[in-house]
Design a protein around this motif. Structure first.
Motif, PDB file in Angstrom:
ATOM      1  N   ASP A   1      57.606  50.756  74.825  1.00 16.54           N
ATOM      2  CA  ASP A   1      57.415  49.835  74.558  1.00 16.54           C
ATOM      3  C   ASP A   1      56.201  48.966  75.473  1.00 16.54           C
ATOM      4  OD1 ASP A   1      58.239  46.381  73.377  1.00 16.54           O
ATOM      5  OD2 ASP A   1      58.194  46.240  75.325  1.00 16.54           O
ATOM      6  N   ALA A   2      55.554  47.802  75.243  1.00 13.27           N
ATOM      7  CA  ALA A   2      54.456  46.936  75.951  1.00 13.27           C
ATOM      8  C   ALA A   2      54.622  46.742  77.271  1.00 13.27           C
ATOM      9  CB  ALA A   2      54.055  45.860  75.722  1.00 13.27           C
ATOM     10  N   LYS A   3      55.757  46.762  77.602  1.00 17.35           N
ATOM     11  CA  LYS A   3      56.770  46.320  79.096  1.00 17.35           C
ATOM     12  C   LYS A   3      56.506  47.220  79.893  1.00 17.35           C
ATOM     13  CE  LYS A   3      61.139  44.418  80.727  1.00 17.35           C
ATOM     14  NZ  LYS A   3      62.576  44.979  80.372  1.00 17.35           N
ATOM     15  N   TYR A   4      57.029  48.358  79.450  1.00 20.27           N
ATOM     16  CA  TYR A   4      56.420  49.778  80.177  1.00 20.27           C
ATOM     17  C   TYR A   4      54.827  50.476  80.346  1.00 20.27           C
ATOM     18  CZ  TYR A   4      61.101  49.020  80.957  1.00 20.27           C
ATOM     19  OH  TYR A   4      62.423  48.492  81.408  1.00 20.27           O
ATOM     20  N   ALA A   5      54.014  49.814  79.360  1.00 20.00           N
ATOM     21  CA  ALA A   5      52.341  49.777  78.786  1.00 20.00           C
ATOM     22  C   ALA A   5      51.707  49.530  79.386  1.00 20.00           C
ATOM     23  CB  ALA A   5      52.492  50.478  77.752  1.00 20.00           C
ATOM     24  N   HIS A   6      50.812  48.462  79.124  1.00 23.99           N
ATOM     25  CA  HIS A   6      50.119  47.036  79.938  1.00 23.99           C
ATOM     26  C   HIS A   6      50.303  45.831  79.277  1.00 23.99           C
ATOM     27  CE1 HIS A   6      47.017  50.693  81.046  1.00 23.99           C
ATOM     28  NE2 HIS A   6      47.723  51.506  79.122  1.00 23.99           N
ATOM     29  N   GLY A   7      51.429  46.092  78.860  1.00 19.76           N
ATOM     30  CA  GLY A   7      52.377  44.634  78.878  1.00 19.76           C
ATOM     31  C   GLY A   7      51.812  43.700  78.002  1.00 19.76           C
TER      32      GLY A   7
ATOM     33  N   VAL B   1      41.484  46.714  79.546  1.00 21.44           N
ATOM     34  CA  VAL B   1      40.059  46.686  78.967  1.00 21.44           C
ATOM     35  C   VAL B   1      39.704  48.604  79.097  1.00 21.44           C
ATOM     36  CG1 VAL B   1      37.926  46.101  79.099  1.00 21.44           C
ATOM     37  CG2 VAL B   1      39.676  44.453  79.772  1.00 21.44           C
ATOM     38  N   GLU B   2      40.539  49.355  79.885  1.00 20.13           N
ATOM     39  CA  GLU B   2      39.975  50.643  79.753  1.00 20.13           C
ATOM     40  C   GLU B   2      40.918  51.027  80.364  1.00 20.13           C
ATOM     41  OE1 GLU B   2      37.244  53.941  82.286  1.00 20.13           O
ATOM     42  OE2 GLU B   2      37.292  51.708  83.099  1.00 20.13           O
ATOM     43  N   PRO B   3      42.061  51.876  79.457  1.00 21.09           N
ATOM     44  CA  PRO B   3      41.597  51.930  77.888  1.00 21.09           C
ATOM     45  C   PRO B   3      41.663  50.805  77.352  1.00 21.09           C
ATOM     46  CG  PRO B   3      43.414  52.550  78.397  1.00 21.09           C
ATOM     47  CD  PRO B   3      43.295  52.595  79.995  1.00 21.09           C
ATOM     48  N   ALA B   4      41.439  50.774  75.932  1.00 18.05           N
ATOM     49  CA  ALA B   4      41.471  49.277  75.267  1.00 18.05           C
ATOM     50  C   ALA B   4      42.436  49.340  74.636  1.00 18.05           C
ATOM     51  CB  ALA B   4      40.173  50.151  74.493  1.00 18.05           C
ATOM     52  N   VAL B   5      43.885  48.709  74.616  1.00 19.07           N
ATOM     53  CA  VAL B   5      44.660  48.437  74.412  1.00 19.07           C
ATOM     54  C   VAL B   5      44.370  46.767  74.511  1.00 19.07           C
ATOM     55  CG1 VAL B   5      47.934  49.338  74.715  1.00 19.07           C
ATOM     56  CG2 VAL B   5      45.446  50.367  75.467  1.00 19.07           C
ATOM     57  N   PRO B   6      45.284  46.562  72.705  1.00 19.84           N
ATOM     58  CA  PRO B   6      45.476  45.402  73.023  1.00 19.84           C
ATOM     59  C   PRO B   6      46.593  44.598  73.536  1.00 19.84           C
ATOM     60  CG  PRO B   6      45.359  46.576  70.801  1.00 19.84           C
ATOM     61  CD  PRO B   6      45.150  47.247  71.647  1.00 19.84           C
ATOM     62  N   SER B   7      46.556  43.312  73.757  1.00 21.21           N
ATOM     63  CA  SER B   7      48.199  42.942  74.169  1.00 21.21           C
ATOM     64  C   SER B   7      49.519  43.763  73.233  1.00 21.21           C
ATOM     65  CB  SER B   7      47.771  41.321  73.937  1.00 21.21           C
ATOM     66  OG  SER B   7      49.109  40.604  74.234  1.00 21.21           O
ATOM     67  N   ASN B   8      50.502  43.291  74.213  1.00 22.06           N
ATOM     68  CA  ASN B   8      51.125  43.837  73.513  1.00 22.06           C
ATOM     69  C   ASN B   8      51.587  44.806  72.798  1.00 22.06           C
ATOM     70  OD1 ASN B   8      53.437  41.339  74.175  1.00 22.06           O
ATOM     71  ND2 ASN B   8      52.538  40.363  73.505  1.00 22.06           N
ATOM     72  N   SER B   9      50.974  45.958  73.296  1.00 22.34           N
ATOM     73  CA  SER B   9      50.995  47.310  72.286  1.00 22.34           C
ATOM     74  C   SER B   9      52.567  48.131  73.012  1.00 22.34           C
ATOM     75  CB  SER B   9      49.393  48.230  72.055  1.00 22.34           C
ATOM     76  OG  SER B   9      48.844  46.795  71.817  1.00 22.34           O
ATOM     77  N   GLU B  10      52.711  48.595  71.287  1.00 23.22           N
ATOM     78  CA  GLU B  10      53.152  50.050  71.554  1.00 23.22           C
ATOM     79  C   GLU B  10      52.786  50.925  72.157  1.00 23.22           C
ATOM     80  OE1 GLU B  10      57.041  50.498  69.640  1.00 23.22           O
ATOM     81  OE2 GLU B  10      56.976  48.023  69.503  1.00 23.22           O
ATOM     82  N   LEU B  11      53.244  51.999  72.670  1.00 24.58           N
ATOM     83  CA  LEU B  11      52.049  53.092  73.105  1.00 24.58           C
ATOM     84  C   LEU B  11      52.618  54.692  72.176  1.00 24.58           C
ATOM     85  CD1 LEU B  11      49.695  52.767  75.707  1.00 24.58           C
ATOM     86  CD2 LEU B  11      48.825  52.044  73.799  1.00 24.58           C
ATOM     87  N   PHE B  12      52.133  55.298  72.229  1.00 26.72           N
ATOM     88  CA  PHE B  12      52.754  56.641  71.972  1.00 26.72           C
ATOM     89  C   PHE B  12      51.808  57.892  73.311  1.00 26.72           C
ATOM     90  CE2 PHE B  12      54.694  54.744  68.666  1.00 26.72           C
ATOM     91  CZ  PHE B  12      56.291  55.190  68.756  1.00 26.72           C
ATOM     92  N   LEU B  13      52.598  58.489  74.333  1.00 28.34           N
ATOM     93  CA  LEU B  13      52.157  59.454  75.468  1.00 28.34           C
ATOM     94  C   LEU B  13      52.258  60.483  74.865  1.00 28.34           C
ATOM     95  CD1 LEU B  13      52.947  57.127  77.958  1.00 28.34           C
ATOM     96  CD2 LEU B  13      50.852  56.866  76.193  1.00 28.34           C
ATOM     97  N   GLU B  14      51.462  61.675  74.839  1.00 28.49           N
ATOM     98  CA  GLU B  14      50.965  63.006  74.697  1.00 28.49           C
ATOM     99  C   GLU B  14      51.480  63.581  75.718  1.00 28.49           C
ATOM    100  OE1 GLU B  14      49.566  67.312  72.318  1.00 28.49           O
ATOM    101  OE2 GLU B  14      49.684  65.506  71.159  1.00 28.49           O
ATOM    102  N   VAL B  15      51.803  64.299  76.538  1.00 29.85           N
ATOM    103  CA  VAL B  15      51.581  64.342  77.636  1.00 29.85           C
ATOM    104  C   VAL B  15      52.622  66.110  77.780  1.00 29.85           C
ATOM    105  CG1 VAL B  15      52.564  63.874  80.401  1.00 29.85           C
ATOM    106  CG2 VAL B  15      52.717  62.449  78.595  1.00 29.85           C
ATOM    107  N   ASP B  16      51.553  66.544  78.421  1.00 25.52           N
ATOM    108  CA  ASP B  16      51.507  67.843  79.080  1.00 25.52           C
ATOM    109  C   ASP B  16      51.619  67.447  80.618  1.00 25.52           C
ATOM    110  OD1 ASP B  16      51.337  70.239  76.202  1.00 25.52           O
ATOM    111  OD2 ASP B  16      49.677  69.057  76.355  1.00 25.52           O
ATOM    112  N   LEU B  17      52.424  68.689  81.010  1.00 27.21           N
ATOM    113  CA  LEU B  17      52.870  68.403  82.658  1.00 27.21           C
ATOM    114  C   LEU B  17      52.597  69.915  83.093  1.00 27.21           C
ATOM    115  CD1 LEU B  17      53.911  67.740  85.487  1.00 27.21           C
ATOM    116  CD2 LEU B  17      55.932  68.507  85.213  1.00 27.21           C
ATOM    117  N   LEU B  18      50.923  69.667  83.783  1.00 24.06           N
ATOM    118  CA  LEU B  18      50.122  71.316  84.303  1.00 24.06           C
ATOM    119  C   LEU B  18      50.567  71.681  85.448  1.00 24.06           C
ATOM    120  CD1 LEU B  18      46.361  70.322  82.594  1.00 24.06           C
ATOM    121  CD2 LEU B  18      48.621  71.002  81.523  1.00 24.06           C
ATOM    122  N   GLY B  19      50.803  70.801  86.349  1.00 23.42           N
ATOM    123  CA  GLY B  19      51.362  71.167  87.706  1.00 23.42           C
ATOM    124  C   GLY B  19      51.765  70.473  89.221  1.00 23.42           C
TER     125      GLY B  19
END
Length: 396
Positions: free
Chosen positions: A155-161, A166-184
């Protein structure tokens, strides 16, 4: 099938998962210092343990609905349905999970809810638990196993609120999907053995992250980042450090103390802010920003006389500073009002004795009047007697 197709297939298994759509490149974000700009969200220091997401790498060929693959399930990380994690590829077991304070490396791809690609970072490094990244990453990466690939819905609460980014370009109150690979994951550096140049750079990075939190209104997270930077600058060293490097380290320390005081002021932590100002002035007694903030803190604590003295000292060092002029003018007015109120209070406290004294004075006036009248009459009688005696003597 390509890797991106695999990810999109995994996303399709959940109605709200993103579909890849690459547009736009992020712009730059300035992280200033010494600024005047949400309250800290309640997060557990240790997120609730999740069930092992293990399972084999082979596909489940059973069609029975009771035999669900754990990797098909979304895990509610905080129990509020606002931060969820889904395993796309199993890792090396729970014992391989990274710990707070370790430096982790991840491959990160960020999408908006509609599938728009925000950015891809092939080798992102950060210290787990230090607030170097958005909360969604800080909270979920510590639940991942080494080699695991996961999809995070934040939820935006745990992202950029509400402010977005501005960097990265994320609009206000935007939900995000994060694809994460743990490398080390590796242990953090030994600060005592860290070369001075590296120590200065590390402290600077933590301070800049604090500036970002401050500008976003996340004052509690800003205080946390500045505290970490201060720990780095104040750590002892077992390696040689030149006077120039020592001065540079001291400069970073004073900046952190000043910015921490500004954040603590925003949180109404006046005693803590005053302590930060005092510490900054111990290193630089004529630091304008520290004097100005100390004056503001003293004013907010109701210590107007001391606040006026502090701001006058700051104004003497920088006479053209309009901000100090304005603050000092307000403070002098408040100080005058306070003195007037104190005088009125003292008069009220002494009101009864004063009125009693006035009554006594009023009663004493007739007494003195009678005394003078009596004395005047007695004198006149004496003079008359003498005159009569003289007349009689003259007749004889």
């Amino acid at each position: 099938m390509t890797e991106s197709q695999d990810v999109m297939d995994a996303c399709d298994s959940h109605a709200s998962a993103p579909c890849a759509k690459k547009i736009g490149q992020p712009s730059l974000l300035d992280s200033g210092e010494d600024f005047e700009v949400l309250e800290e969200e309640d997060i557990d220091d240790d997120p609730p343990p999740l069930e092992d997401a293990g399972g084999g790498k082979g596909k489940n060929t059973e069609s029975d609905s009771d035999s669900l693959d754990p990797m098909d399930e979304w895990m509610d990380v905080l129990g509020n349905d606002q931060l969820k994690k889904k395993v796309l590829a199993a890792g090396q077991g729970r014992d391989s999970r990274p710990q707070k304070g370790q430096n982790v490396r991840i491959h990160l791809i960020t999408y908006l809810k509609d599938g728009t690609l925000v950015e891809e970072q092939t080798d992102l490094s950060f210290t787990l638990g230090d607030g170097d990244v958005i909360q969604a990453l800080d909270l979920t990466v510590q639940l991942m196993e080494m080699g695991e690939k996961a999809l995070v819905h934040a939820d935006a609460k745990y992202a950029h609120g509400v402010r977005g980014s501005v960097e990265p370009a994320v609009p206000s109150n935007s939900e995000l999907f994060l694809e994460v690979d743990l490398l080390g994951a590796t242990d953090g550096p030994d600060l005592e053995l860290l070369p001075p140049a590296d120590k200065i750079a590390l402290a600077g990075l933590k301070r800049e992250r604090g500036n970002v939190h401050y500008q976003r209104g996340d004052y509690a997270f800003a205080v946390n980042s500045y505290s970490i930077a201060l720990q780095i600058t104040e750590s002892s060293s077992k390696v040689d450090i030149s006077p120039e490097e020592e001065n540079e380290l001291m400069g970073v320390r004073v900046k952190c103390l000043n910015n921490m005081a500004a954040s603590q002021l925003k949180l109404d932590h006046f005693d803590a802010a005053l302590k930060s100002c005092v510490s900054a002035l111990e290193h630089e007694p004529e630091n304008i920003k520290a004097l100005f903030r100390m004056g503001k803190v003293l004013s907010l604590k109701g210590e107007y006389t001391e606040a006026v003295k502090t701001l006058r000292k700051a104004l003497k060092l920088e006479p053209s500073n309009k901000t100090i002029h304005a603050e000092l003018s307000k403070l002098v007015k408040k100080n005058s009002e306070q003195r007037g109120a104190e005088q009125a209070m003292y008069k009220k406290m002494l009101g009864n004795p004063g009125s009693s004294g006035g009554s006594q004075k009023h009663q004493a006036t007739p007494t003195w009047g009678l005394s003078w009248k009596w004395l005047f009459g007695a004198t006149a009688a004496a003079i008359g007697g003498v005159a009569l005696s003289v007349v009689i003597a003259a007749r004889n």
